[in-house]
Motif scaffolding. Structure first.
Motif, mmCIF file in Angstrom:
data_model
loop_
_atom_site.group_PDB
_atom_site.id
_atom_site.type_symbol
_atom_site.label_atom_id
_atom_site.label_comp_id
_atom_site.label_asym_id
_atom_site.label_seq_id
_atom_site.Cartn_x
_atom_site.Cartn_y
_atom_site.Cartn_z
ATOM 1 N N GLY A 207 0.784 -1.146 0.032
ATOM 2 C CA GLY A 207 -0.036 -0.015 -0.071
ATOM 3 C C GLY A 207 0.805 1.238 -0.044
ATOM 4 O O GLY A 207 1.553 1.554 -0.955
ATOM 5 N N HIS A 208 0.879 1.896 1.254
ATOM 6 C CA HIS A 208 1.822 3.234 1.276
ATOM 7 C C HIS A 208 3.419 2.641 1.086
ATOM 8 O O HIS A 208 4.023 3.622 0.573
ATOM 9 N N SER A 209 3.529 1.477 1.398
ATOM 10 C CA SER A 209 5.031 0.688 1.051
ATOM 11 C C SER A 209 5.008 -0.659 0.624
ATOM 12 O O SER A 209 3.819 -0.957 0.864
ATOM 13 N N ASP A 210 5.813 -1.288 0.409
ATOM 14 C CA ASP A 210 5.743 -2.674 0.287
ATOM 15 C C ASP A 210 5.493 -3.574 1.391
ATOM 16 O O ASP A 210 5.368 -4.596 1.176
ATOM 17 N N GLY A 211 5.701 -3.051 2.706
ATOM 18 C CA GLY A 211 5.898 -3.843 3.769
ATOM 19 C C GLY A 211 4.818 -3.356 4.963
ATOM 20 O O GLY A 211 4.974 -3.483 6.218
ATOM 21 N N ASP A 212 3.762 -2.613 4.582
ATOM 22 C CA ASP A 212 2.956 -1.780 5.578
ATOM 23 C C ASP A 212 2.546 -2.900 6.631
ATOM 24 O O ASP A 212 1.808 -4.079 6.361
ATOM 25 N N VAL A 213 2.501 -2.766 8.035
ATOM 26 C CA VAL A 213 2.207 -3.374 9.085
ATOM 27 C C VAL A 213 0.981 -2.642 9.797
ATOM 28 O O VAL A 213 0.982 -1.561 9.916
ATOM 29 N N PHE A 214 -0.045 -3.448 10.295
ATOM 30 C CA PHE A 214 -1.379 -2.965 10.962
ATOM 31 C C PHE A 214 -1.080 -3.460 12.156
ATOM 32 O O PHE A 214 -0.815 -5.059 12.219
ATOM 33 N N VAL A 215 -1.436 -3.063 13.374
ATOM 34 C CA VAL A 215 -1.332 -3.538 14.591
ATOM 35 C C VAL A 215 -2.829 -3.395 15.101
ATOM 36 O O VAL A 215 -3.491 -2.467 15.366
ATOM 37 N N TYR A 216 -3.475 -4.801 15.568
ATOM 38 C CA TYR A 216 -4.952 -4.656 15.796
ATOM 39 C C TYR A 216 -5.138 -5.052 17.179
ATOM 40 O O TYR A 216 -4.654 -6.158 17.332
ATOM 41 N N THR A 235 0.333 10.203 1.177
ATOM 42 C CA THR A 235 1.644 10.319 0.753
ATOM 43 C C THR A 235 2.190 9.075 -0.212
ATOM 44 O O THR A 235 1.896 8.046 0.502
ATOM 45 N N MET A 236 2.474 9.350 -1.359
ATOM 46 C CA MET A 236 2.576 7.983 -2.208
ATOM 47 C C MET A 236 4.152 7.895 -2.849
ATOM 48 O O MET A 236 4.410 6.954 -3.771
ATOM 49 N N GLY A 237 5.163 8.552 -2.358
ATOM 50 C CA GLY A 237 6.675 8.193 -2.727
ATOM 51 C C GLY A 237 6.808 6.595 -3.174
ATOM 52 O O GLY A 237 7.532 6.426 -4.297
ATOM 53 N N ASP A 238 6.492 5.946 -2.342
ATOM 54 C CA ASP A 238 6.668 4.455 -2.148
ATOM 55 C C ASP A 238 5.685 3.557 -2.358
ATOM 56 O O ASP A 238 5.720 2.424 -2.049
ATOM 57 N N ALA A 239 4.760 4.272 -2.823
ATOM 58 C CA ALA A 239 3.487 3.330 -2.823
ATOM 59 C C ALA A 239 3.014 2.468 -3.880
ATOM 60 O O ALA A 239 3.594 2.689 -5.062
ATOM 61 N N SER A 240 2.317 1.509 -3.897
ATOM 62 C CA SER A 240 1.656 0.783 -4.792
ATOM 63 C C SER A 240 0.187 1.135 -4.776
ATOM 64 O O SER A 240 -0.549 0.403 -3.984
#
Ligand SMILES: [Zn+2]
Length: 340
Positions: A207-216, A235-240
């Protein structure tokens, strides 16, 4: 004389306290969960999410510098005697990992968790960008000094002087900064158990980066989202961007009420997820449309920016207009090269 010296020391201490309270607001989110909301500074800090479990604390993200992380640590120590056992780094950007060293100093056994791609990203792009800042920050200082020279009065000078102090302090700190790589990596899902409680550390796609982590944290219906969804602008500099739409859709299906993003205020409903997805889809569709008609990047920008500003300007924070320019540039690159 003694009295004057005491007064001087008291003033310094008071100023120190004042400065310490400057970088973050600690906000209670719900029971046992806090957000350290970062205030603006020369080198942006991220927010930290603080989860106080039965025997330990889990912190999400580590600021742009150890001195800022130390402020968050001091606030955590005021909230609880429990140690920070886990520090989760949501992605590779410097404002989220560069302060990690302070956690290792405060709690030497702390486990630092990220996805493998974030660890790789820090090791490659993260480190390179820190080296690059050794060039760009002195240039920014030069520019601030030039601006200060042109400033007409004290009112105009004060904010520039403040920025200069912060920039110089950051440069000094940057030169000594140690890169701490995460020592625990995972693929899709990692569970932290604390008696009967669980905290879920999730990767659901790029998403925002290749390795986005969510903590739930299901028990308290809280999710920490890094920069995949914030109280600011995307912000999308490294985004997919295409993957990001799907990523947010997947996360939105979880049961939560409070969102602690990497920047801006705590988000209190899921509407922001819909808004971000809709904006990404719209941005891609409009850009594809312009590109299909042979529009250059400049033509695409002049066509899309007023339209998207009108559609989304009131729904995002005020600096959306600046980010939008960069977002259109990224979308155009994606559409015309289909790299992501
Ligand atoms: Zn980021």
């Amino acid at each position: 004389m003694k009295c004057a010296r005491w007064l001087f020391l008291a003033l310094i201490a008071a100023q120190g306290h004042f400065l310490a309270a400057q970088l973050f607001d600690i906000k209670p989110v719900t029971d046992d969960v806090y957000a350290a909301i970062a205030k603006p500074s020369f080198r942006t800090n991220c927010n930290a999410a603080i989860f106080i479990l039965n025997h330990e604390v889990v912190v999400v993200d580590a600021e742009s510098k150890p001195s800022a992380a130390r402020e968050v640590i001091a606030q955590i120590k005021r909230l609880t005697d429990k140690p920070v056992k886990y520090l989760v780094i949501t992605h590779l950007h410097g404002d989220h990992f560069q302060g990690a060293e302070a956690y290792v100093t405060a709690w030497p056994g702390v486990q630092i968790i990220s996805t493998q791609s974030t660890r790789d990203g820090i090791e490659s792009r993260g480190v390179t960008r820190m080296q690059r800042e050794l060039v760009t920050v002195p240039l920014a200082i030069e520019k601030l000094n030039a601006d200060l020279g042109k400033a007409s009065d004290d009112t105009a000078k004060a904010p520039i002087q403040q920025q200069l102090r912060e920039a110089q302090a950051y440069l000094t700190e940057l030169k000594q900064m140690k890169v701490i790589l995460p020592n625990v990596t995972f693929d899709r899902h990692l569970t932290i158990h604390s008696d009967n409680d669980t905290l879920e550390v999730l990767f659901v796609g790029k998403g925002h980066s290749d390795g986005d982590v969510f903590v739930y944290y299901p028990k308290r219906k809280v999710i920490a989202t890094g920069d995949a969804l914030t109280g600011w602008v995307p912000t999308m500099g490294d985004a997919s961007i295409y993957d990001w739409i799907q990523q947010l859709k997947t996360v939105e299906e979880l049961d939560f009420k409070y969102v602690i993003g990497g920047h801006g205020n705590v988000v209190l409903d899921k509407d922001a997820f819909d808004l971000w997805r809709k904006y990404f889809a719209d941005l891609l569709a409009e850009t594809a449309n312009a590109a299909a008609q042979g529009a250059s990047l400049e033509e695409t920008k002049s066509r899309l920016i007023p339209t998207l500003l009108q559609r989304y300007g009131t729904q995002f924070p005020p600096d959306f207009s600046k980010t939008l320019i960069a977002n259109v540039e990224t979308a155009y690159r994606v559409i015309t090269t289909q790299t992501k």
